[in-house]
Design an enzyme around this catalytic site. Sequence first.
Site, PDB file in Angstrom:
ATOM      1  N   CYS A   1       0.843  -1.202   0.000  1.00  0.00           N
ATOM      2  CA  CYS A   1       0.000   0.000   0.000  1.00  0.00           C
ATOM      3  C   CYS A   1       0.878   1.251   0.000  1.00  0.00           C
ATOM      4  O   CYS A   1       1.497   1.570   1.017  1.00  0.00           O
ATOM      5  CB  CYS A   1      -0.893  -0.022   1.242  1.00  0.00           C
TER       6      CYS A   1
ATOM      7  N   CYS B   1       0.200   3.755   2.780  1.00  0.00           N
ATOM      8  CA  CYS B   1       0.700   3.319   4.089  1.00  0.00           C
ATOM      9  C   CYS B   1       2.175   3.656   4.231  1.00  0.00           C
ATOM     10  O   CYS B   1       2.619   4.146   5.279  1.00  0.00           O
ATOM     11  CB  CYS B   1       0.477   1.823   4.284  1.00  0.00           C
TER      12      CYS B   1
END
Length: 128
Positions: free
Chosen positions: A44, A47
Site C-alpha cells: 500500500c 501506508c
Amino acid sequence: MVRIEFAKGYNGFRETANKLTEDENVKLFVYFVGEKDDKGQSWCPDCNAAEGTVTKAVQEYADENTILLTVDVGDRPFWKDKENPFRKDSDVKLMVIPTIVRWKSTLRLDGDQCKKVELLEMLFKEDM
C-alpha cells in the site's frame, strides 16, 4: 513513553486489542496498514507514505499512557475482498488504509489524513 504493539490479521487484532484494553488507564490507538514485504515496504503506497509521519507524531504528541497498536490487514487481494472481516467489523468499519482510530471512540483519521501532522496532533492530544 508510548508503547508500540503489533498484530497480524483480524484475529490477531481482536485478541491484542482486547488484551490491551484490560487496563482502563490506557489510551489505545489502532493503526491499520497493508502487509509488508521482506524489505519492510507495504504493498500500500499510502501506508508507506504515512508511516514516518505517524511514528513521529505518536512519539511527539501522545501521552505516556498511550499504546499504538499497528495492525497488518493482510495482502492486497485479502484487503480488496469486500467480505474481509476488517470491513464488516462494526467497531472498525474499515474502508481505507492507512487508518488510525482511537479505540472505542469516534475519533479517526483515514487515508491521506494520516499524513497530516496537525490532524495527528489533534487526534493524539484529544482528551475524552
